[in-house]
Design a protein around this motif. Sequence first.
Motif, PDB file in Angstrom:
ATOM      1  N   GLN A 245       0.914  -1.254   0.148  1.00 38.08           N
ATOM      2  CA  GLN A 245       0.060   0.174  -0.086  1.00 38.08           C
ATOM      3  C   GLN A 245       0.794   1.128   0.087  1.00 38.08           C
ATOM      4  OE1 GLN A 245      -2.825  -0.388   3.372  1.00 38.08           O
ATOM      5  NE2 GLN A 245      -3.856  -2.155   2.434  1.00 38.08           N
ATOM      6  N   ASN A 246       2.117   1.221   0.646  1.00 39.94           N
ATOM      7  CA  ASN A 246       3.009   2.345   0.813  1.00 39.94           C
ATOM      8  C   ASN A 246       4.252   2.130   0.333  1.00 39.94           C
ATOM      9  OD1 ASN A 246       4.138   4.945   1.044  1.00 39.94           O
ATOM     10  ND2 ASN A 246       3.009   5.363   2.980  1.00 39.94           N
ATOM     11  N   PRO A 247       4.824   1.745  -0.645  1.00 41.55           N
ATOM     12  CA  PRO A 247       6.111   1.344  -0.990  1.00 41.55           C
ATOM     13  C   PRO A 247       7.071   1.908  -0.158  1.00 41.55           C
ATOM     14  CG  PRO A 247       4.825   1.209  -2.735  1.00 41.55           C
ATOM     15  CD  PRO A 247       4.001   1.856  -1.862  1.00 41.55           C
ATOM     16  N   SER A 248       7.205   3.198  -0.403  1.00 40.05           N
ATOM     17  CA  SER A 248       8.294   4.177   0.007  1.00 40.05           C
ATOM     18  C   SER A 248       8.645   4.056   1.460  1.00 40.05           C
ATOM     19  CB  SER A 248       7.862   5.685  -0.487  1.00 40.05           C
ATOM     20  OG  SER A 248       6.972   6.045   0.151  1.00 40.05           O
ATOM     21  N   LYS A 249       7.660   3.811   2.337  1.00 37.94           N
ATOM     22  CA  LYS A 249       7.738   3.645   3.768  1.00 37.94           C
ATOM     23  C   LYS A 249       7.832   2.241   4.189  1.00 37.94           C
ATOM     24  CE  LYS A 249       5.538   8.187   5.009  1.00 37.94           C
ATOM     25  NZ  LYS A 249       4.521   8.735   5.631  1.00 37.94           N
ATOM     26  N   SER A 250       7.007   1.409   3.597  1.00 38.81           N
ATOM     27  CA  SER A 250       6.993   0.028   4.181  1.00 38.81           C
ATOM     28  C   SER A 250       8.060  -0.917   3.538  1.00 38.81           C
ATOM     29  CB  SER A 250       5.540  -0.795   3.470  1.00 38.81           C
ATOM     30  OG  SER A 250       4.537   0.058   3.944  1.00 38.81           O
ATOM     31  N   LEU A 251       8.816  -0.438   2.380  1.00 39.72           N
ATOM     32  CA  LEU A 251       9.786  -1.436   1.853  1.00 39.72           C
ATOM     33  C   LEU A 251      11.174  -1.518   3.010  1.00 39.72           C
ATOM     34  CD1 LEU A 251       9.207  -1.160  -1.785  1.00 39.72           C
ATOM     35  CD2 LEU A 251       9.447  -3.200  -0.656  1.00 39.72           C
ATOM     36  N   PRO A 252      11.275  -0.089   3.154  1.00 40.25           N
ATOM     37  CA  PRO A 252      12.839  -0.070   4.189  1.00 40.25           C
ATOM     38  C   PRO A 252      12.566  -0.799   5.417  1.00 40.25           C
ATOM     39  CG  PRO A 252      12.310   1.952   3.194  1.00 40.25           C
ATOM     40  CD  PRO A 252      11.293   1.173   2.794  1.00 40.25           C
ATOM     41  N   LEU A 253      11.374  -0.646   6.199  1.00 43.90           N
ATOM     42  CA  LEU A 253      11.104  -1.436   7.345  1.00 43.90           C
ATOM     43  C   LEU A 253      10.941  -2.880   6.962  1.00 43.90           C
ATOM     44  CD1 LEU A 253       8.196   1.061   8.713  1.00 43.90           C
ATOM     45  CD2 LEU A 253      10.301   0.781   9.653  1.00 43.90           C
ATOM     46  N   GLY A 254      10.430  -3.216   6.145  1.00 44.19           N
ATOM     47  CA  GLY A 254      10.198  -4.623   5.737  1.00 44.19           C
ATOM     48  C   GLY A 254      11.343  -5.354   5.518  1.00 44.19           C
ATOM     49  N   ILE A 255      12.327  -5.025   4.638  1.00 46.09           N
ATOM     50  CA  ILE A 255      13.482  -5.231   4.280  1.00 46.09           C
ATOM     51  C   ILE A 255      14.476  -5.345   5.112  1.00 46.09           C
ATOM     52  CG2 ILE A 255      15.413  -5.401   2.439  1.00 46.09           C
ATOM     53  CD1 ILE A 255      13.469  -4.474   0.603  1.00 46.09           C
ATOM     54  N   ILE A 256      15.124  -4.356   5.659  1.00 53.01           N
ATOM     55  CA  ILE A 256      16.136  -4.030   6.636  1.00 53.01           C
ATOM     56  C   ILE A 256      15.491  -4.638   7.985  1.00 53.01           C
ATOM     57  CG2 ILE A 256      17.574  -2.212   7.667  1.00 53.01           C
ATOM     58  CD1 ILE A 256      17.135  -0.551   5.496  1.00 53.01           C
ATOM     59  N   GLY A 257      14.293  -4.162   8.490  1.00 50.89           N
ATOM     60  CA  GLY A 257      13.972  -4.639   9.646  1.00 50.89           C
ATOM     61  C   GLY A 257      13.925  -6.215   9.732  1.00 50.89           C
ATOM     62  N   SER A 258      13.350  -7.253   8.774  1.00 51.97           N
ATOM     63  CA  SER A 258      13.499  -8.358   8.688  1.00 51.97           C
ATOM     64  C   SER A 258      15.029  -9.073   8.974  1.00 51.97           C
ATOM     65  CB  SER A 258      12.734  -8.914   7.653  1.00 51.97           C
ATOM     66  OG  SER A 258      13.270  -8.644   6.487  1.00 51.97           O
ATOM     67  N   VAL A 259      15.707  -8.528   8.148  1.00 50.13           N
ATOM     68  CA  VAL A 259      17.282  -8.958   8.078  1.00 50.13           C
ATOM     69  C   VAL A 259      17.724  -8.798   9.398  1.00 50.13           C
ATOM     70  CG1 VAL A 259      19.429  -8.456   7.199  1.00 50.13           C
ATOM     71  CG2 VAL A 259      17.825  -8.476   5.749  1.00 50.13           C
ATOM     72  N   LEU A 260      17.632  -7.586  10.326  1.00 50.61           N
ATOM     73  CA  LEU A 260      18.087  -7.504  11.419  1.00 50.61           C
ATOM     74  C   LEU A 260      17.297  -8.461  12.439  1.00 50.61           C
ATOM     75  CD1 LEU A 260      18.204  -3.438  11.568  1.00 50.61           C
ATOM     76  CD2 LEU A 260      20.259  -5.157  11.251  1.00 50.61           C
ATOM     77  N   ILE A 261      16.172  -8.559  12.517  1.00 45.28           N
ATOM     78  CA  ILE A 261      15.662  -9.263  13.320  1.00 45.28           C
ATOM     79  C   ILE A 261      15.971 -10.971  13.179  1.00 45.28           C
ATOM     80  CG2 ILE A 261      13.366 -10.340  14.082  1.00 45.28           C
ATOM     81  CD1 ILE A 261      12.004  -7.814  13.387  1.00 45.28           C
ATOM     82  N   VAL A 262      16.099 -11.388  12.219  1.00 44.18           N
ATOM     83  CA  VAL A 262      16.497 -12.606  11.911  1.00 44.18           C
ATOM     84  C   VAL A 262      18.058 -12.893  12.205  1.00 44.18           C
ATOM     85  CG1 VAL A 262      16.895 -14.374   9.804  1.00 44.18           C
ATOM     86  CG2 VAL A 262      14.704 -13.262  10.111  1.00 44.18           C
ATOM     87  N   SER A 263      18.749 -12.040  11.871  1.00 45.19           N
ATOM     88  CA  SER A 263      20.212 -12.111  12.221  1.00 45.19           C
ATOM     89  C   SER A 263      20.565 -12.274  13.698  1.00 45.19           C
ATOM     90  CB  SER A 263      20.864 -10.924  11.710  1.00 45.19           C
ATOM     91  OG  SER A 263      20.754 -10.694  10.459  1.00 45.19           O
ATOM     92  N   VAL A 264      19.658 -11.587  14.685  1.00 46.96           N
ATOM     93  CA  VAL A 264      19.860 -11.932  15.774  1.00 46.96           C
ATOM     94  C   VAL A 264      19.251 -13.135  16.357  1.00 46.96           C
ATOM     95  CG1 VAL A 264      19.165 -10.888  18.321  1.00 46.96           C
ATOM     96  CG2 VAL A 264      19.608  -9.226  16.412  1.00 46.96           C
ATOM     97  N   LEU A 265      18.347 -13.585  15.876  1.00 50.67           N
ATOM     98  CA  LEU A 265      17.739 -15.019  16.133  1.00 50.67           C
ATOM     99  C   LEU A 265      18.445 -16.211  15.813  1.00 50.67           C
ATOM    100  CD1 LEU A 265      13.753 -14.173  15.537  1.00 50.67           C
ATOM    101  CD2 LEU A 265      15.015 -14.557  17.798  1.00 50.67           C
ATOM    102  N   TYR A 266      19.165 -16.016  14.627  1.00 51.39           N
ATOM    103  CA  TYR A 266      20.080 -16.867  14.130  1.00 51.39           C
ATOM    104  C   TYR A 266      21.311 -17.072  14.986  1.00 51.39           C
ATOM    105  CZ  TYR A 266      18.151 -17.323   9.413  1.00 51.39           C
ATOM    106  OH  TYR A 266      17.263 -17.713   8.296  1.00 51.39           O
ATOM    107  N   CYS A 267      21.791 -15.952  15.505  1.00 57.54           N
ATOM    108  CA  CYS A 267      23.115 -15.955  16.167  1.00 57.54           C
ATOM    109  C   CYS A 267      22.851 -16.646  17.674  1.00 57.54           C
ATOM    110  CB  CYS A 267      23.717 -14.584  16.454  1.00 57.54           C
ATOM    111  SG  CYS A 267      24.366 -13.923  14.919  1.00 57.54           S
ATOM    112  N   LEU A 268      21.426 -16.392  18.230  1.00 51.23           N
ATOM    113  CA  LEU A 268      20.987 -16.825  19.394  1.00 51.23           C
ATOM    114  C   LEU A 268      20.836 -18.291  19.397  1.00 51.23           C
ATOM    115  CD1 LEU A 268      18.704 -13.923  20.903  1.00 51.23           C
ATOM    116  CD2 LEU A 268      21.359 -14.605  21.635  1.00 51.23           C
ATOM    117  N   MET A 269      20.170 -18.774  18.354  1.00 52.98           N
ATOM    118  CA  MET A 269      19.840 -20.105  18.045  1.00 52.98           C
ATOM    119  C   MET A 269      20.984 -21.019  17.738  1.00 52.98           C
ATOM    120  SD  MET A 269      16.617 -20.967  18.094  1.00 52.98           S
ATOM    121  CE  MET A 269      16.177 -22.012  17.102  1.00 52.98           C
TER     122      MET A 269
END
Length: 593
Positions: A284-308
């Motif tokens: 619905q709002n690519p200019s705002k949603s895409l940075p949050l979606g792409i960068i946010g998901s990579v950061l969250i997953v990186s932390v979880l991967y290391c802890l796992m």
Amino acid sequence: MAAINNHQTTPPTTVFFPSYSYFQSLAKTPQRLRKRVLATWTPDQEINQMRLRSGADMKRKLTWYDLIALGVGGMLGVGVFVTTGPVARDKSGPGVLVSYVIAGISALFSSLCYTEFSIQIPVAGGAFSYLRVTFGEFVGYFAGANILMEYVLSNAAIARSFTEYLCTTFGQEDPNAWRIQVDGLMEGYNMLDFPAVALIILLTLSLCRSTKESSMLNIVMTIFHVVFFGFIIIAGICYGNTENLIQPKSFAPYGVKGIIDGAAIVYFSYIGYDSVSTMAEEIQNPSKSLPLGIIGSVLIVSVLYCLMALSLCLMVPYNKISSSASFSIAFQNIGWKWASNIVGAGATLGIVASLLVAMLGQARYLCVIGRARLVPSWFAKVHPTTGTPQNATIFLGFCQASIALFTELNIVLEMISIGTLMVFYLVANALIYHRYAINTSNPPIYTLVFLLLLSSASIGFSISWNLYHQPRWGLPLFGVFMMIMTATFQYLMSSGSMENLQSREWQVPFMPWPATLSIFLNVFLMGTLKKLSYERFGVWTCFITLFYLLYGVHSTYQAEEMQMEGDGGGDGGMREHCPNLNGEQPKVDLQVL
């Protein structure tokens, strides 16, 4: 480099050639290659005109939290449950934690490049579209074909891993308990996996129905999945033994090289965040949603991967980690069989979520490649009711189900990472060229020379790293050279006027450093892969190049050039006409720059 300026988009009515006309076309291959290989579209044409070729628009129903859930769900099940165990056991030891850190940093830099492109060109084509508007048709096609191959192979690997964890969920200790062995087939291809095929069929049907409904299903599965992750992390840290991090040998029993080699393999874990960029036409709002979606998901997953990874290595010494269903068997080893069943259920759910997202992204890649007429236009069709690329979804589902049925997990894993690394490498190059050559008045040759020297230095560094029993004097030499060269390029080259910078939307900060580091890390990680990966890559490259020569270049020529040439004068211009849906004759200008 050629640029196509379409005043209107004209979907050709046919893409297949009658046999006689086709052989006539083959005789004109050199001329058509000259016109098509470097032919580019502008971002505006990619956004507004190419989409018409699908017959219907995809429906904009996704929000930023859908994207984060899609990114997290797409990555989590792959990395932790498929690659962590084998890498910890055979490559990195407890140092797999550092392997995930290195791979995560590389993925973060690549995700920054994807984010800027996805905002400027919010279409479903992902890397294919970004490279086509920057480096031309063939480079875009090459990247799109490779990322599709990686998706199909990785999805087959994920589906087979699903069967292994499903076995542990129901108390089966043998990961092959639900597979059927066929003695007449070759070793490695003789364990038929029908549960994996059934899962792929069910997800294919779901994705054909609705993207939003599939996203809601993914959100539910991802929430439960993260809860399971929390249980594993807390259990491993609280009840694990820190001596397992240094026993029986050391934290890095295979040395620093083993950690780096492991990083190249676990990079497979990050296949998934690029799927978020393929959702650009449904946001619905690519200019705002895409940075949050792409960068946010990579950061969250990186932390979880290391802890796992830390949790697994705390529970079990690295040399006793199972290469299949690693986490479930780890809980069995510490006497928590009940937890093993729960972890098996959680892993199964996570694998389903990651497979759902990956299948969502791969179909959109093929859809946009079909719009470009590099493959039959049948793949480009979007269903008018559901707003999904059903043809592409069904075809790719069939391909990966066929591979998942026969091929062992370890064979698939050895063949995956190189194509992904190559595509991420190309996207980083494209961002630098787009920022410093296309969007400015800088002479393109300066940027091209910088990219050539940067790639050469990265290859030199990688070769020096892999030299055994030799002085590694090349490491500081090539490393310092890259830093000096990047700093000099940043100082001398303008990335646009201040007015242009202020008028643009989100951009990667501190350029060209993030893209430079992405190029270096992707080249470096490619240098650690085995010979089999390069053999597969070479065979696949030959196949897709042959397909382009025999089909793609002629199909795109027919679609974009048609048959009227030569009235552009002496400046290399070309003007051609082809009927649009209203029966009119829009003009297509081709200028060879």
